[in-house]
Design a protein around this motif. Sequence first.
Motif, PDB file in Angstrom:
ATOM      1  N   PHE A 102     -33.679  93.397  73.280  1.00 23.49           N
ATOM      2  CA  PHE A 102     -32.486  92.717  72.783  1.00 23.49           C
ATOM      3  C   PHE A 102     -31.257  93.605  72.777  1.00 23.49           C
ATOM      4  O   PHE A 102     -30.166  93.131  72.498  1.00 23.49           O
ATOM      5  N   ASP A 113     -32.455  87.740  76.198  1.00 26.30           N
ATOM      6  CA  ASP A 113     -32.801  86.877  75.071  1.00 26.30           C
ATOM      7  C   ASP A 113     -34.134  86.195  75.400  1.00 26.30           C
ATOM      8  O   ASP A 113     -34.247  85.500  76.414  1.00 26.30           O
ATOM      9  N   ILE A 114     -35.112  86.364  74.540  1.00 27.19           N
ATOM     10  CA  ILE A 114     -36.450  85.811  74.792  1.00 27.19           C
ATOM     11  C   ILE A 114     -36.411  84.292  74.980  1.00 27.19           C
ATOM     12  O   ILE A 114     -37.170  83.744  75.785  1.00 27.19           O
ATOM     13  N   VAL A 117     -36.349  86.678  66.152  1.00 26.51           N
ATOM     14  CA  VAL A 117     -36.896  85.963  67.303  1.00 26.51           C
ATOM     15  C   VAL A 117     -37.402  84.581  66.883  1.00 26.51           C
ATOM     16  O   VAL A 117     -37.170  83.576  67.563  1.00 26.51           O
ATOM     17  N   ASP A 118     -38.087  84.547  65.756  1.00 27.82           N
ATOM     18  CA  ASP A 118     -38.702  83.316  65.258  1.00 27.82           C
ATOM     19  C   ASP A 118     -37.635  82.222  65.067  1.00 27.82           C
ATOM     20  O   ASP A 118     -37.780  81.090  65.573  1.00 27.82           O
ATOM     21  N   THR A 173     -40.708  95.125  65.587  1.00 29.99           N
ATOM     22  CA  THR A 173     -39.675  96.178  65.551  1.00 29.99           C
ATOM     23  C   THR A 173     -38.376  95.731  64.885  1.00 29.99           C
ATOM     24  O   THR A 173     -37.420  96.504  64.817  1.00 29.99           O
ATOM     25  N   GLY A 174     -38.342  94.495  64.386  1.00 30.11           N
ATOM     26  CA  GLY A 174     -37.148  94.024  63.691  1.00 30.11           C
ATOM     27  C   GLY A 174     -37.371  94.055  62.190  1.00 30.11           C
ATOM     28  O   GLY A 174     -37.511  95.128  61.591  1.00 30.11           O
TER      29      GLY A 174
END
Length: 179
Positions: free
Chosen positions: A160, A16-17, A39-40, A124-125
């Motif tokens: 992820f 997880d970033i 992610v944001d 890529t999401g």
Amino acid sequence: MEMRIGGSRIELVLGDITQQDTDAIVNAANLSLLGGGGVDGAIHRAGGPQILAECRRIGGCAAGDARITTGGLLKARHVIHAVGPIYRDGRSGEPELLASAYQRSLELASRFKLRSVAFPAISTGAYGYPVREAAEIALRTIAAYLREHPEIELVRVVLFGPRAYEIHADALRKLQGAA
Ligand code: ADP
């Protein structure tokens, strides 16, 4: 898995970033820098309101570019907000814009004297970039940058899920073979 470039390295991890302890983590942001999903959303939830307050003051960012803010409550001291391209057909400037999002993020890291940076797989999401193509562009751009910028010691790419990890591992092996 990892690849060494001089004294620096590119590391692939499954994770997880938001949990990374690098000097900066990179956000897969959008043009408004005002938050979103994926992610944001995870970064703003984990990092608290200070990040969004700085993003509001910055007022947006073009595709292929990046901006830096505090890391708020995160372990990372900074968040670098990179805006990747929305994928259309691969022939509408997307490869150049994706490479530029990585390049500009790394340039900010150098300018702020950061030694370690963690990236998610930008675009890529929700933005629909095919993972294999995006992985090749991301890793090639990072490797080229590290060859010229030994001040960055570690670039970690945080995947992820196992499928994304395997695709990136393949791309990194190819890059190692070509080096
Ligand atoms: P974009 O809009 O640039 O496509 P997304 O946030 O939708 O950005 O997705 C980018 C990539 O990050 C996707 O592969 C997604 O699976 C992955 N991802 C989503 N949440 C996280 C997280 N917490 N840590 C790392 N990667 C994540």
